[in-house]
Design a protein around this motif. Structure first.
Motif, PDB file in Angstrom:
ATOM      1  N   THR A 309     -21.008  -3.283 -12.689  1.00 24.71           N
ATOM      2  CA  THR A 309     -22.085  -2.342 -11.878  1.00 24.71           C
ATOM      3  C   THR A 309     -21.446  -1.025 -11.594  1.00 24.71           C
ATOM      4  N   SER A 310     -22.010  -0.088 -11.564  1.00 26.72           N
ATOM      5  CA  SER A 310     -21.360   1.111 -10.984  1.00 26.72           C
ATOM      6  C   SER A 310     -22.424   1.714  -9.894  1.00 26.72           C
ATOM      7  N   SER A 355     -20.190  -7.262 -11.383  1.00 30.16           N
ATOM      8  CA  SER A 355     -21.491  -7.709 -10.938  1.00 30.16           C
ATOM      9  C   SER A 355     -21.620  -8.871 -10.252  1.00 30.16           C
ATOM     10  N   LEU A 364     -25.595  -5.475  -2.209  1.00 30.70           N
ATOM     11  CA  LEU A 364     -25.713  -4.220  -3.147  1.00 30.70           C
ATOM     12  C   LEU A 364     -26.464  -3.393  -2.301  1.00 30.70           C
ATOM     13  N   VAL A 382     -27.367   3.673  -9.002  1.00 31.52           N
ATOM     14  CA  VAL A 382     -26.757   2.395  -9.594  1.00 31.52           C
ATOM     15  C   VAL A 382     -27.078   2.213 -10.995  1.00 31.52           C
ATOM     16  N   GLU A 383     -26.136   1.910 -11.747  1.00 29.62           N
ATOM     17  CA  GLU A 383     -26.441   1.431 -13.180  1.00 29.62           C
ATOM     18  C   GLU A 383     -25.548   0.117 -13.355  1.00 29.62           C
ATOM     19  N   GLU A 384     -26.175  -0.718 -14.026  1.00 25.63           N
ATOM     20  CA  GLU A 384     -26.004  -2.250 -14.153  1.00 25.63           C
ATOM     21  C   GLU A 384     -25.879  -2.326 -15.608  1.00 25.63           C
ATOM     22  N   ASP A 385     -25.551  -3.786 -15.940  1.00 28.67           N
ATOM     23  CA  ASP A 385     -25.293  -4.190 -17.507  1.00 28.67           C
ATOM     24  C   ASP A 385     -24.287  -3.354 -18.020  1.00 28.67           C
TER      25      ASP A 385
END
Length: 450
Positions: A309-310, A355, A364, A382-385
């Motif tokens: 995650t970023s 993550s 988070l 927030v960017e996941e995956d």
């Protein structure tokens, strides 16, 4: 003088243990072996370690433990019966497990005590079997070996002074010492396990402690490959790789060797040989301090690890604001979150984290709230995956055009690069990509470089 570590696939049943015993018997240089718990015998099978974790889950959930306890003992009983060794070992194993279930009340300590028995019981029965073959073998517990660790369940760290005690293993007169991997003993007597891949860590610690000439790591593969063989058919076999390159690849998902296990070996420059229990005659990949570089092969391998995650934020004149990055890291520390990478620009910064640290908690959301309150960015995303794709090779250093080849290959497959990072040493590049692009990215890079 060799230290040899045998993984779970090498010790999954009696037939595999017989192969291991033949290797030990035929190589007089092997003086110490580190053993894992029995692994899967087939794809639908369950590892013994997972069975022991299920035993713990039943206990802490107040579910009857008799069925799973019986299944664990049956697994060992089948091995003992097939090897025709002392069946009273099963009584000892049952007594130990029942004692832990009844006397250890701290859940984290109970989990470590139970799941470490997979390796411990295997070491006991293997040493017993070796003696039936005429090999003077001795089971040596981590306590007797001097493996003293921090009292941090599931994340043990060796206390450096332990190496003086471990070195005394050289004084034993037995032909072979059999040591269970995966765990050590805290100064207060608690059983504490290492992180995942803990048997690799034990093997490396023992090899460094006794100053072995070579550390052999036996698995079900003869080589480390330039890319995952599950993605690439017939991938390039790596004959020789340096500690630095292997560390980068192991960190990003090369499951054949745990990245933390390299550190003790690196300190003493002990070479590592990857070998296959089922084809021991093949000299596999060798991990060494330095290697001769081939200018025609600048890249040695690719790996891609999923589950990241970023958090990205923008603030005008961010680079002029003293202490900005420190305050971000302090927020992460307050919530006990570690970060992996931090690409940045003059007005932007991104923090990439695993993550799994956000599973089953709201940390988070709280971190985002803290960043907004304390740092007041213009925007935050927030960017996941995400997956982290690594391209590694000492030959990339000072070679013009490598980044162009990488980005060109990814562009052809419509793989969007979310972030990238390259250290000053130039032997490793990291690209953040969407997890759905994991497989196409590896295929594109392998085609480009190999």
């Amino acid at each position: 003088m060799k230290v040899a570590k045998f993984g779970g696939s090498s010790l999954s049943n009696a037939a595999q243990i017989q192969k291991v015993s033949a290797i030990v018997k035929n190589d007089k240089d092997i003086k110490t072996i580190i053993v894992s718990a029995p692994g899967k015998r087939h794809d639908e099978d369950i590892k013994v370690t997972d069975m022991l974790i299920s035993l713990w889950q039943s206990k802490v959930s107040n579910i009857d433990t008799e069925d799973i306890l019986s299944d664990i003992l049956k697994r060992y009983a089948s091995i003992i019966e097939d090897l025709s060794i002392d069946h009273s070992l099963i009584d000892d194993f049952e007594s130990i497990l029942r004692n832990y279930l009844e006397t250890i009340h701290d859940q984290a300590l109970l989990l470590d005590a139970l799941k470490s028995r997979g390796e411990d019981f295997n070491a006991r029965l293997i040493s017993n079997y070796l003696n039936t073959l005429g090999i003077h073998a001795k089971y040596v517990s981590p306590k007797e070996a001097g493996i003293t660790v921090t009292d941090t369940p599931a994340n043990a760290r060796l206390i450096p002074e332990s190496y003086d005690e471990i070195n005394k293993l050289k004084d034993y007169t037995e032909d072979v010492l059999v040591i269970p991997g995966f765990y050590g003993i805290a100064e207060n007597g608690n059983i504490v396990t290492f992180a995942r891949g803990g048997s690799d860590i034990t093997g490396a610690i023992i090899a460094r402690g006794i100053k072995a000439d070579i550390y052999e790591n036996y698995t079900d593969e003869s080589h480390i490959y330039a890319a995952h063989p599950g993605i690439i058919d017939d991938p390039y076999k790596i004959e020789e790789i340096t500690y630095r390159e292997m560390r980068e690849l192991a960190y990003a998902g090369f499951g054949i060797f745990h990245d933390e296990a390299l550190e003790p070996l690196y300190q003493e420059k002990i070479p590592v040989m990857i070998r296959n229990t089922n084809a021991p005659h093949i000299e596999g990949t060798k991990i060494v301090p330095e290697r001769t570089l081939d200018p025609n092969v600048p890249v040695i391998g690719f790996s891609c690890d999923e589950g990241f995650t970023s958090i990205s934020l923008h603030k005008y004149l961010l680079n002029k604001e003293i202490g900005f990055t420190r305050r971000i890291l302090q927020i992460l520390e307050d919530y006990r979150i570690s970060y992996e990478h931090m690409p940045s620009g003059i007005d932007d910064i991104s923090i990439i984290m695993r993550s799994s640290q956000f599973d089953n908690n709201d940390s988070l959301d709280k971190i985002i709230e803290e960043i907004n309150t304390q740092l007041q960015p213009e925007w935050i995303e927030v960017e996941e995956d995400l997956s982290l794709l690594f391209i590694v090779g000492l030959g990339m250093a000072r070679q013009v055009g490598t980044v162009s080849r990488v980005t060109g290959a990814l562009a052809e497959e419509k793989v969007n690069i979310r972030m990238m990072n390259q250290g000053s040493t130039e032997y490793s590049m990291m690209f953040a990509i969407k997890t759905e692009d994991h497989v196409p990215a590896i295929k594109a890079l392998f085609k480009q470089f190999f």
